[in-house]
Scaffold this motif. Sequence first.
Motif, short mmCIF file in Angstrom:
data_model
loop_
_atom_site.label_atom_id
_atom_site.label_comp_id
_atom_site.label_asym_id
_atom_site.label_seq_id
_atom_site.Cartn_x
_atom_site.Cartn_y
_atom_site.Cartn_z
N PRO A 168 3.90 4.32 8.13
CA PRO A 168 3.87 4.19 6.67
C PRO A 168 3.80 5.52 5.93
O PRO A 168 4.35 5.64 4.83
N PHE A 169 3.14 6.55 6.51
CA PHE A 169 2.99 7.80 5.75
C PHE A 169 4.35 8.40 5.40
O PHE A 169 4.54 8.93 4.30
N VAL A 204 6.92 13.74 9.93
CA VAL A 204 5.53 13.32 10.14
C VAL A 204 5.43 12.14 11.12
O VAL A 204 4.34 11.59 11.30
N VAL A 221 5.49 6.64 2.38
CA VAL A 221 4.79 7.10 1.18
C VAL A 221 5.43 8.39 0.67
O VAL A 221 5.75 8.51 -0.52
N LEU A 222 5.67 9.32 1.58
CA LEU A 222 6.24 10.61 1.16
C LEU A 222 7.64 10.43 0.59
O LEU A 222 8.00 11.07 -0.42
N TRP A 242 0.58 4.09 -3.04
CA TRP A 242 0.34 5.52 -2.89
C TRP A 242 1.57 6.35 -3.26
O TRP A 242 1.43 7.40 -3.88
N GLN A 275 0.83 -1.21 0.00
CA GLN A 275 0.00 0.00 0.00
C GLN A 275 0.86 1.26 0.00
O GLN A 275 0.51 2.25 -0.64
N ILE A 276 2.01 1.18 0.70
CA ILE A 276 2.95 2.32 0.66
C ILE A 276 3.42 2.54 -0.78
O ILE A 276 3.43 3.66 -1.29
#
Lengths: 268, 297
Positions: free
Chosen positions: A143-144, A139, A147-148, A87, A83-84
């Motif tokens: 996972p976010f 952040v 993603v970034l 996105w 999922q990472i």
Amino acid sequence: METSPRTSAAVALPAVDGRARTLKLVGWGILGALLIGSWKGAEMRPFDLITYGGNMKVFAQGFFPPDFHNWKMFLEEMLVTLQIAIWGTALAVVAAVPFGILSAENVAPWWVVQPVRRVMDSFRAINEMVFAMLFVVAVGLGPFAGVLALFVHTTGILAKLFSEAVEAVDPRPVEGIRAIGAHPVQEVIFGVIPQVLPLWISFALYRFESNVRSATVVGLVGAGGIGVVLWEDIRGFNYAETAAVMLIIVVTVTLLDLFSQRLRKLFT
Amino acid sequence: MTAIHVGNLSKTFPRPPGGSPGNSRALNDITLDIATGEMVALIGASGSGKSTLIRHLSGLVIADRGILGKTGEVTIAGEQMQCNGRLSPHVRRLRTDVAVIFQQFNLVGRLSLLENVLLGGLGRIGFWRGSLGRFSRAEKLAAMEALARVGMADYAMQRASTLSGGQQQRGAIARALVQKAAIILADEPIASLDPESARRVMESLAQINAEDGTTVVVSLHQVAYAKKYCPRAIALSGGSVVFDGPSRALDVPTLCTLYGAQCEELLMDETLGPDSASPVDDVDGVPSLRAVGIRGV
């Protein structure tokens, strides 16, 4: 009886090209010098492999049999990793379309192309692991941040690939649209994009493959996914579980590569 | 009324590095007027400046600044398209009135023929609706009508790249029809086509000129087609106008005086009869089926 002297007269070895031979020798010489020169810096100690062979055997035995007790958690984390990657790639594709067009010399003026290209160069120059460490600070763990990290790095790569595709388009259909009296943006939408779309899709899928691999390592710095599990297991000397996680990564990445390759063939 | 006015237009291209020395002037002080509703042939051997002139008329190339006190200009229906080396700020609006048909058709290969034809309306509809490709039902019907007019309605949903050269060129004419331009400029529209396709393309252009009163300027390097379809011919040589008058006056001796050794290139297909497509060989040198006497194929 007559033929053998005649053939030996007609057939001769081609003259040896002395210059080519010297160049070849010089080439090998340079390669050899490079390898020898780097020996010390790289602290090459091949005999350690034999000296400490016993230890290594013990170490390797720790990986077997792989411990799949926590397989449910592994699969969940592998899913998070995917999922990472999804996105990270999706955001990068969206950003790479305008950046890619703006860094194509046949579309944008040089005073746009040059700055955009330099920014994209810097996105590419810094590895996603470095970005992941920075985003973990910005952040927080999870996972976010991954993603970034993938988003920024992949934007740099895709923008370059996209712009190269744009620079190779046939200019004639674009001129056809211009002659209609269309807006320059419409020249790009209808003249350029239909021509590059198959290639763009193929590039995006290829980067998705690479991003699945990258997403497994951004976890090592705390940016979520299966990498976090891997890092915990290695740090905890839990090699049986490490082996299980690595196997899951290998299987997932292989399956996705195969699938994505099939998909890419549809577009090119 | 004057549809196109060209005054003292010159164009010099920077000589390519290492290129042959000599005159790199593509257009040399061209002045001409074309009245509304005319069908004019632009004649000349390759390199005579036909394409360059057409690209100037549609504002795709900018001419040299004026020399010796003369300012080069192109006006379309009284409005300046370019003047003294500068494009008009309204060039996009002016271009909507000047449709261009190219030698290589310049359709977007991966879009369907219908989509290509619809794009002809881009200059006349709002920016957002055009950019999003949201064409109305009426516009789609108009596009189909244009395709039917050039006999291509059956191919509307086919990708442009899958069509033959002649079919693509007729599609390009349909796009020009949808553009509702008062002027059609055709740059060697038949140079890449076989004789039968060439005939159909020229018929379509002549028909649009006759029925809609559209001004048509068509560049050709075969005088036979000019004589058959265009009452007036303008001949270019080395970037200058060397003849401007009725095309029937372009007989063999005149052409040879104008072009010297190059006149052979212009006289190809001089045998073109009133029934045109007959004994002309195909582009690859293969005689057409009719020429070898097979009928009804």
